[in-house]
Design a protein around this motif. Structure first.
Motif, mmCIF file in Angstrom:
data_model
loop_
_atom_site.group_PDB
_atom_site.id
_atom_site.type_symbol
_atom_site.label_atom_id
_atom_site.label_comp_id
_atom_site.label_asym_id
_atom_site.label_seq_id
_atom_site.Cartn_x
_atom_site.Cartn_y
_atom_site.Cartn_z
ATOM 1 N N LEU A 1 2.461 4.436 1.499
ATOM 2 C CA LEU A 1 3.642 3.649 1.164
ATOM 3 C C LEU A 1 3.238 2.201 0.892
ATOM 4 C CD1 LEU A 1 6.078 4.899 3.966
ATOM 5 C CD2 LEU A 1 6.212 5.455 1.531
ATOM 6 N N SER A 2 3.914 1.565 -0.036
ATOM 7 C CA SER A 2 3.659 0.159 -0.348
ATOM 8 C C SER A 2 4.973 -0.589 -0.455
ATOM 9 C CB SER A 2 2.901 0.023 -1.674
ATOM 10 O OG SER A 2 1.629 0.596 -1.582
ATOM 11 N N TYR A 3 4.921 -1.884 -0.157
ATOM 12 C CA TYR A 3 6.101 -2.724 -0.331
ATOM 13 C C TYR A 3 6.271 -3.055 -1.809
ATOM 14 C CZ TYR A 3 5.800 -3.435 4.682
ATOM 15 O OH TYR A 3 5.744 -3.233 6.033
ATOM 16 N N ASP A 4 7.514 -3.140 -2.230
ATOM 17 C CA ASP A 4 7.853 -3.559 -3.585
ATOM 18 C C ASP A 4 8.787 -4.755 -3.443
ATOM 19 O OD1 ASP A 4 8.015 -3.489 -6.374
ATOM 20 O OD2 ASP A 4 9.777 -2.188 -6.339
ATOM 21 N N ARG B 1 4.717 9.931 5.523
ATOM 22 C CA ARG B 1 3.373 9.527 5.122
ATOM 23 C C ARG B 1 3.295 9.038 3.684
ATOM 24 N NH1 ARG B 1 -0.322 11.248 8.904
ATOM 25 N NH2 ARG B 1 -2.065 11.118 7.473
ATOM 26 N N GLY B 2 4.316 9.312 2.859
ATOM 27 C CA GLY B 2 4.287 8.891 1.469
ATOM 28 C C GLY B 2 3.284 9.689 0.663
ATOM 29 N N SER B 3 2.971 9.207 -0.520
ATOM 30 C CA SER B 3 2.007 9.843 -1.412
ATOM 31 C C SER B 3 0.829 8.896 -1.613
ATOM 32 C CB SER B 3 2.645 10.150 -2.764
ATOM 33 O OG SER B 3 3.717 11.047 -2.616
ATOM 34 N N ALA B 4 -0.221 9.143 -0.875
ATOM 35 C CA ALA B 4 -1.386 8.256 -0.926
ATOM 36 C C ALA B 4 -2.052 8.322 -2.289
ATOM 37 C CB ALA B 4 -2.379 8.648 0.164
ATOM 38 N N LYS B 5 -2.449 7.149 -2.783
ATOM 39 C CA LYS B 5 -3.182 6.994 -4.033
ATOM 40 C C LYS B 5 -4.240 5.937 -3.815
ATOM 41 C CE LYS B 5 0.991 7.986 -6.579
ATOM 42 N NZ LYS B 5 2.131 7.427 -7.228
ATOM 43 N N LYS B 6 -5.323 6.009 -4.567
ATOM 44 C CA LYS B 6 -6.381 5.012 -4.414
ATOM 45 C C LYS B 6 -5.857 3.632 -4.762
ATOM 46 C CE LYS B 6 -10.415 7.891 -5.094
ATOM 47 N NZ LYS B 6 -11.658 8.065 -5.828
ATOM 48 N N CYS B 7 -6.266 2.628 -3.977
ATOM 49 C CA CYS B 7 -5.884 1.233 -4.242
ATOM 50 C C CYS B 7 -6.641 0.688 -5.424
ATOM 51 C CB CYS B 7 -6.142 0.361 -3.017
ATOM 52 S SG CYS B 7 -5.044 0.721 -1.642
ATOM 53 N N CYS C 1 -7.113 -2.923 3.857
ATOM 54 C CA CYS C 1 -6.756 -4.170 3.168
ATOM 55 C C CYS C 1 -5.329 -4.613 3.495
ATOM 56 C CB CYS C 1 -6.942 -4.020 1.656
ATOM 57 S SG CYS C 1 -5.861 -2.805 0.879
ATOM 58 N N GLY C 2 -4.555 -3.763 4.164
ATOM 59 C CA GLY C 2 -3.198 -4.130 4.568
ATOM 60 C C GLY C 2 -2.154 -4.019 3.481
ATOM 61 N N ALA C 3 -2.522 -3.418 2.342
ATOM 62 C CA ALA C 3 -1.591 -3.330 1.222
ATOM 63 C C ALA C 3 -0.663 -2.129 1.306
ATOM 64 C CB ALA C 3 -2.360 -3.284 -0.102
ATOM 65 N N SER C 4 -1.001 -1.140 2.118
ATOM 66 C CA SER C 4 -0.133 0.035 2.222
ATOM 67 C C SER C 4 -0.053 0.491 3.678
ATOM 68 C CB SER C 4 -0.631 1.159 1.308
ATOM 69 O OG SER C 4 -1.880 1.625 1.741
ATOM 70 N N PHE C 5 0.899 1.381 3.935
ATOM 71 C CA PHE C 5 1.155 1.793 5.307
ATOM 72 C C PHE C 5 1.802 3.167 5.336
ATOM 73 C CE2 PHE C 5 4.993 -0.172 3.782
ATOM 74 C CZ PHE C 5 6.025 0.561 4.348
ATOM 75 N N LEU D 1 16.475 -11.349 -4.865
ATOM 76 C CA LEU D 1 15.226 -10.774 -4.391
ATOM 77 C C LEU D 1 15.477 -9.323 -4.000
ATOM 78 C CD1 LEU D 1 12.242 -11.125 -3.553
ATOM 79 C CD2 LEU D 1 13.097 -11.677 -1.262
ATOM 80 N N ARG D 2 14.696 -8.425 -4.585
ATOM 81 C CA ARG D 2 14.760 -7.004 -4.234
ATOM 82 C C ARG D 2 13.514 -6.664 -3.430
ATOM 83 N NH1 ARG D 2 17.350 -2.565 -5.551
ATOM 84 N NH2 ARG D 2 18.513 -3.509 -7.279
ATOM 85 N N VAL D 3 13.719 -6.085 -2.243
ATOM 86 C CA VAL D 3 12.630 -5.631 -1.397
ATOM 87 C C VAL D 3 12.828 -4.152 -1.155
ATOM 88 C CG1 VAL D 3 11.500 -5.849 0.851
ATOM 89 C CG2 VAL D 3 12.384 -7.887 -0.285
ATOM 90 N N GLY D 4 11.760 -3.385 -1.329
ATOM 91 C CA GLY D 4 11.838 -1.943 -1.131
ATOM 92 C C GLY D 4 10.491 -1.372 -0.749
ATOM 93 N N VAL D 5 10.461 -0.065 -0.651
ATOM 94 C CA VAL D 5 9.262 0.683 -0.330
ATOM 95 C C VAL D 5 9.086 1.748 -1.399
ATOM 96 C CG1 VAL D 5 8.214 2.258 1.359
ATOM 97 C CG2 VAL D 5 9.502 0.279 2.140
ATOM 98 N N VAL D 6 7.858 1.893 -1.891
ATOM 99 C CA VAL D 6 7.549 2.910 -2.907
ATOM 100 C C VAL D 6 6.350 3.729 -2.438
ATOM 101 C CG1 VAL D 6 8.494 1.586 -4.839
ATOM 102 C CG2 VAL D 6 6.113 1.282 -4.214
ATOM 103 N N ASP D 7 6.262 4.968 -2.914
ATOM 104 C CA ASP D 7 5.083 5.793 -2.651
ATOM 105 C C ASP D 7 3.889 5.168 -3.341
ATOM 106 O OD1 ASP D 7 6.285 7.730 -1.092
ATOM 107 O OD2 ASP D 7 6.617 9.122 -2.740
#
Length: 114
Positions: free
Chosen positions: A35-38, A108-114, A98-102, A23-29
């Motif tokens: 930021l979102s979980y991967d 702050r990451g790179s915000a993109k539309k969900c 929606c709780g999908a990003s943080f 199992l790979r768990v990470g964070v992506v822009d």
């Protein structure tokens, strides 16, 4: 990692019929907060990845994501005919509706539309 999440992951790994997966768990822009979980199964480990033996499987986190995941608690919630993994992350300072990003206090990451 909760016992229920571990059991779900072990079952999913078993259903993949591949002994070399982890199992790979990470964070992506991405996502509306930045930021979102991967979370995925993988079979290739980079030399800067951090590996942990969990409850019957191997968990791998890339070194760049580690700062965002320190203290993360992963659980699995079953609701009726659906279910899913939940992330309780003490580093999160704001999340989308929606709780999908943080985002965290320091990135702050790179915000993109969900």
């Amino acid at each position: 990692m909760s016992d229920l999440a571990s059991a779900q992951i072990k079952e999913m790994l078993h259903n993949q019929h591949a002994d070399n997966l982890f199992l790979r768990v990470g964070v992506v822009d991405g996502g509306c907060s930045g930021l979102s979980y991967d979370m995925k199964f993988d079979d290739i480990q980079a030399k800067d990845d951090l590996a942990f033996e969990m409850k019957g499987f191997q968990l791998v986190i890339d070194s760049k994501s580690m700062a965002f995941l320190e203290g993360l608690k992963i659980d699995y919630v079953a609701q009726g005919m659906t279910g899913g993994f939940t992330m309780d992350n003490p580093n999160v300072k704001a999340s989308c509706g929606c709780g999908a990003s943080f985002r965290t206090a320091t990135y702050r990451g790179s915000a993109k539309k969900c």
